[in-house]
Design an enzyme around this catalytic site. Structure first.
Site, PDB file in Angstrom:
ATOM      1  N   TYR A  73       1.404  -1.296  -0.130  1.00 30.89           N
ATOM      2  CA  TYR A  73       0.106  -0.259  -0.284  1.00 30.89           C
ATOM      3  C   TYR A  73       1.108   1.392  -0.002  1.00 30.89           C
ATOM      4  O   TYR A  73       1.305   1.708   0.750  1.00 30.89           O
ATOM      5  CB  TYR A  73      -0.753   0.045   1.330  1.00 30.89           C
ATOM      6  N   PRO A  99     -14.934  -5.008   1.673  1.00 35.17           N
ATOM      7  CA  PRO A  99     -16.602  -5.583   1.859  1.00 35.17           C
ATOM      8  C   PRO A  99     -17.572  -4.507   1.884  1.00 35.17           C
ATOM      9  O   PRO A  99     -19.211  -4.992   1.680  1.00 35.17           O
ATOM     10  CB  PRO A  99     -16.456  -5.522   3.818  1.00 35.17           C
ATOM     11  N   LEU A 100     -17.804  -3.166   1.529  1.00 35.54           N
ATOM     12  CA  LEU A 100     -18.240  -2.235   0.622  1.00 35.54           C
ATOM     13  C   LEU A 100     -18.807  -2.207  -0.751  1.00 35.54           C
ATOM     14  O   LEU A 100     -19.077  -1.543  -1.273  1.00 35.54           O
ATOM     15  CB  LEU A 100     -18.118  -1.214   1.344  1.00 35.54           C
TER      16      LEU A 100
END
Length: 261
Positions: A64, A210-211
């Site tokens: 990241y 998850p969204l």
């Protein structure tokens, strides 16, 4: 630390942590590359997650930025609260212009990545370290075996797997004790047989996206999306991500309302 853990707790990598974690990929700059456009806000999101909202599970990765988010976590939260679990991932190499990720399971690369994460996070041991992606160029046993060697050296506490099939899980578990699995699962992408396997094996399952990269929130279904995941079982520990403090508060409220046991 203040705040009641959102949606209850789960035992992950030997620690009792909030079932709702924070994914940190969105804290990087545009296109998930480089420094965030607003570094102060990124630090604020991390601090609010832990100190205001009671989130005790932070998920990050060597890739990241690359490296950017691990440094942000250290700057925001070090020295770390005793009950905070920081999970990171190695085995994915980041390339700019255009930004892309490439699996790299070379044992030397995995070892160097772990050493780098230890330094950037300012810790002596990575309590939970995932193999971010399986590299088809190397035997899986060699890749997880490298992490197991680092575990024996005290540099890794627990080993996880990310983006794996049931066959991958079964093969890896012959060589290491798998502490958690991180795969995509959300209200728009509802089936993963590995989730059921983890449920049956009693292993935490950590849904990333998850969204669905925010589409559930845009659809006005934030609470519904999190409640759907959490009701799948106590082994579910979602890690939604955001770079916005208000969105973080909305996520925590939705999880608390819809997921507390």
């Amino acid at each position: 630390m203040s705040g009641t853990p959102p949606a209850g707790t789960i035992t992950l990598a030997g620690k009792t942590v909030s079932r709702l974690g924070l994914g940190t990929m969105r804290l990087t700059g545009p296109g998930t590359w480089g420094d965030p456009p607003d570094r102060a806000q990124a630090l604020d999101v991390l601090r609010q997650a832990v100190h205001t909202h009671g989130i005790t599970h932070i998920d990050t990765a060597h890739a990241y930025g690359p490296h950017t988010v691990e440094r942000l976590i250290k700057d925001a939260l070090h020295p770390y609260p005793e009950d905070l679990l920081i999970a990171t991932k190695v085995g994915l190499e980041a390339w700019p212009a255009p930004y892309k990720w490439t699996p790299n399971g070379d044992p030397a690369y995995l070892r160097n990545s772990v050493e780098g994460s230890l330094c950037r996070l300012g810790v002596e041991r990575l309590e939970l370290c995932y193999l971010h992606r399986i590299d088809p160029r190397f035997p899986l046993a060699e890749q997880v075996g490298t992490l197991k060697s680092l575990q024996s050296e005290g540099k890794i506490g627990h080993i996880g797997l990310s983006k794996v099939s049931t066959a991958d899980y079964q093969e890896a578990s012959k060589d290491v004790a798998v502490a958690a699995v991180q795969n995509v699962l959300n209200i728009h992408d509802r089936y993963d047989p590995v989730q059921e396997l983890c449920r049956d094996e009693g292993i935490p399952y950590v849904p990333y996206r998850p969204l669905d990269a925010g589409s559930a929130a845009r659809d006005g279904a934030l609470a519904t999306a999190l409640a759907w995941l959490l009701q799948l079982g106590p082994h579910i520990a979602p890690i939604p991500g955001t770079s916005n403090p208000q969105h973080l508060a909305d996520i925590v409220r939705a999880a608390t309302d819809g997921g507390a046991p």
